[in-house]
Motif scaffolding. Structure first.
Motif, mmCIF file in Angstrom:
data_model
loop_
_atom_site.group_PDB
_atom_site.id
_atom_site.type_symbol
_atom_site.label_atom_id
_atom_site.label_comp_id
_atom_site.label_asym_id
_atom_site.label_seq_id
_atom_site.Cartn_x
_atom_site.Cartn_y
_atom_site.Cartn_z
ATOM 1 N N ILE A 54 20.170 -12.386 25.438
ATOM 2 C CA ILE A 54 19.241 -11.294 25.740
ATOM 3 C C ILE A 54 19.994 -10.087 26.301
ATOM 4 N N LYS A 55 20.925 -10.329 27.207
ATOM 5 C CA LYS A 55 21.691 -9.241 27.821
ATOM 6 C C LYS A 55 22.590 -8.536 26.803
ATOM 7 N N ASN A 56 23.068 -9.280 25.813
ATOM 8 C CA ASN A 56 23.944 -8.697 24.801
ATOM 9 C C ASN A 56 23.179 -7.919 23.733
ATOM 10 N N ASN A 57 21.872 -8.089 23.699
ATOM 11 C CA ASN A 57 21.032 -7.408 22.700
ATOM 12 C C ASN A 57 19.835 -6.771 23.420
ATOM 13 N N GLU A 58 20.154 -5.784 24.229
ATOM 14 C CA GLU A 58 19.199 -5.258 25.207
ATOM 15 C C GLU A 58 17.988 -4.574 24.583
ATOM 16 N N ILE A 59 18.178 -3.859 23.477
ATOM 17 C CA ILE A 59 17.046 -3.095 22.945
ATOM 18 C C ILE A 59 15.936 -4.004 22.441
ATOM 19 N N PHE A 60 16.292 -5.202 21.967
ATOM 20 C CA PHE A 60 15.262 -6.120 21.485
ATOM 21 C C PHE A 60 14.539 -6.824 22.636
ATOM 22 N N SER A 61 15.127 -6.779 23.813
ATOM 23 C CA SER A 61 14.457 -7.354 24.976
ATOM 24 C C SER A 61 13.659 -6.303 25.742
ATOM 25 N N TYR A 62 13.918 -5.027 25.462
ATOM 26 C CA TYR A 62 13.217 -3.938 26.157
ATOM 27 C C TYR A 62 11.963 -3.482 25.400
ATOM 28 N N TYR A 63 12.116 -3.187 24.115
ATOM 29 C CA TYR A 63 10.978 -2.678 23.337
ATOM 30 C C TYR A 63 10.007 -3.814 22.991
ATOM 31 N N ASN A 64 8.758 -3.436 22.713
ATOM 32 C CA ASN A 64 7.714 -4.411 22.411
ATOM 33 C C ASN A 64 7.363 -4.406 20.932
ATOM 34 N N TYR A 65 7.208 -5.589 20.362
ATOM 35 C CA TYR A 65 6.829 -5.741 18.957
ATOM 36 C C TYR A 65 6.208 -7.122 18.798
ATOM 37 N N SER A 66 5.167 -7.200 17.978
ATOM 38 C CA SER A 66 4.486 -8.475 17.775
ATOM 39 C C SER A 66 5.159 -9.311 16.696
ATOM 40 N N LYS A 67 5.899 -8.646 15.810
ATOM 41 C CA LYS A 67 6.684 -9.341 14.791
ATOM 42 C C LYS A 67 7.869 -8.456 14.442
ATOM 43 N N ILE A 68 8.906 -9.050 13.914
ATOM 44 C CA ILE A 68 10.143 -8.307 13.695
ATOM 45 C C ILE A 68 9.981 -7.185 12.673
ATOM 46 N N GLU A 69 9.028 -7.341 11.737
ATOM 47 C CA GLU A 69 8.812 -6.305 10.738
ATOM 48 C C GLU A 69 8.228 -5.036 11.340
ATOM 49 N N ASP A 70 7.785 -5.091 12.595
ATOM 50 C CA ASP A 70 7.257 -3.916 13.284
ATOM 51 C C ASP A 70 8.358 -3.101 13.970
ATOM 52 N N ILE A 71 9.568 -3.630 13.988
ATOM 53 C CA ILE A 71 10.674 -2.947 14.665
ATOM 54 C C ILE A 71 11.103 -1.723 13.865
#
Length: 266
Positions: free
Chosen positions: A39-56
């Motif tokens: 989680i710490k190494n991939n911070e943006i995916f732990s900060y922003y909110n999305y219900s599924k990865i296709e919403d990123i």
């Protein structure tokens, strides 16, 4: 006598099943440390909110996280490239291959699956090369810090639910992150706010978010992306098992009571 044996068997089965469910939620300290590090190494995916990865959404922050190369002076001689980054030192170029490698290691898909891929393609590439993207790198990125897991549980299918607290430029935030383990690594599945703050990225299709290229008469294309990866649903199987066991136990007890009443009447 027979019914008593049946009841005892059902109770034992129920206890074993509940025990198995409990065991499925246990996570070792070693794995917990690995998850926190991921989680710490991939911070943006732990900060922003999305219900599924296709919403990123693809953003300059994501491209800067992947890390491209500074645009060379001879590349700037290309009129299309110059229109995008000019003489700015922040001008960077990144390959589609590099982005896909990063995404496969973090969310398990290629860049084409993300929400605004067509926008990236139209705004950050030249007419004769759709495998290189030109963008203005972020020089003062957000500083994420103090990541801490406050709750973690693991389902029988391997989906992991993690609640975290952290800071973004000293501003506290809290999210519930869902991960899935794939062999010896993890992928993000979703990220939900726990502090009622919307951290969802929404980009305007007719606005260039990547560089200084002017967009004229750009129409948003219909998103025809279809998710191919089915994500396990957390908690569903455990609830069904517990409810089923409870119904069976109640039915068995009811049968036993009726049977004993019938015996008394006789």
């Amino acid at each position: 006598m027979f019914l008593n044996i049946v009841i005892i068997f059902i109770i034992i089965t129920m206890v074993v099943s509940v025990s198995n469910i409990s065991n499925a939620t246990q996570i070792s300290e070693t794995e917990k440390s690995e998850i926190l590090e991921f989680i710490k190494n991939n911070e943006i995916f732990s900060y922003y909110n999305y219900s599924k990865i296709e919403d990123i959404c693809i953003t300059k922050e994501m491209l800067s996280e992947v890390g491209g190369k500074k645009v060379a002076q001879d590349q700037r001689q290309n009129a299309e490239v110059y229109e995008m980054i000019g003489d700015l030192d922040e001008g960077s170029v990144i390959t589609k291959e590099a982005i896909n490698k990063y995404l496969q290691n973090t969310i398990g898909v290629n860049v084409e699956k993300l929400k605004n891929y067509e926008q990236l393609l139209n705004q950050a590439t030249t007419s004769n090369n759709k495998n290189e993207f030109y963008y203005l790198a972020i020089t003062g990125p957000v500083n994420y810090s103090d990541h801490e897991i406050t709750k973690i549980e693991k389902t029988q299918k391997g989906t992991i639910k993690v609640e975290i607290t952290a800071k973004a430029d000293e501003e506290p935030f809290s999210n519930a992150i869902e991960l899935i383990k794939k062999e010896d690594k993890y992928n993000f599945v979703s990220s939900t706010s726990l502090d009622n703050k919307n951290r969802t990225v929404t980009l305007e299709p007719d606005k260039n978010e990547f560089n200084k290229k002017q967009i004229k008469d750009t129409l948003a294309k219909e998103d025809k992306t279809v998710a191919t990866n089915k994500i396990p649903q957390t908690g569903t199987n455990e609830n069904i098992i517990i409810i089923s066991i409870t119904i069976i136990a109640l039915a068995a007890i009811t049968i036993l009571v009726i049977y004993r009443k019938i015996r008394k009447i006789k």
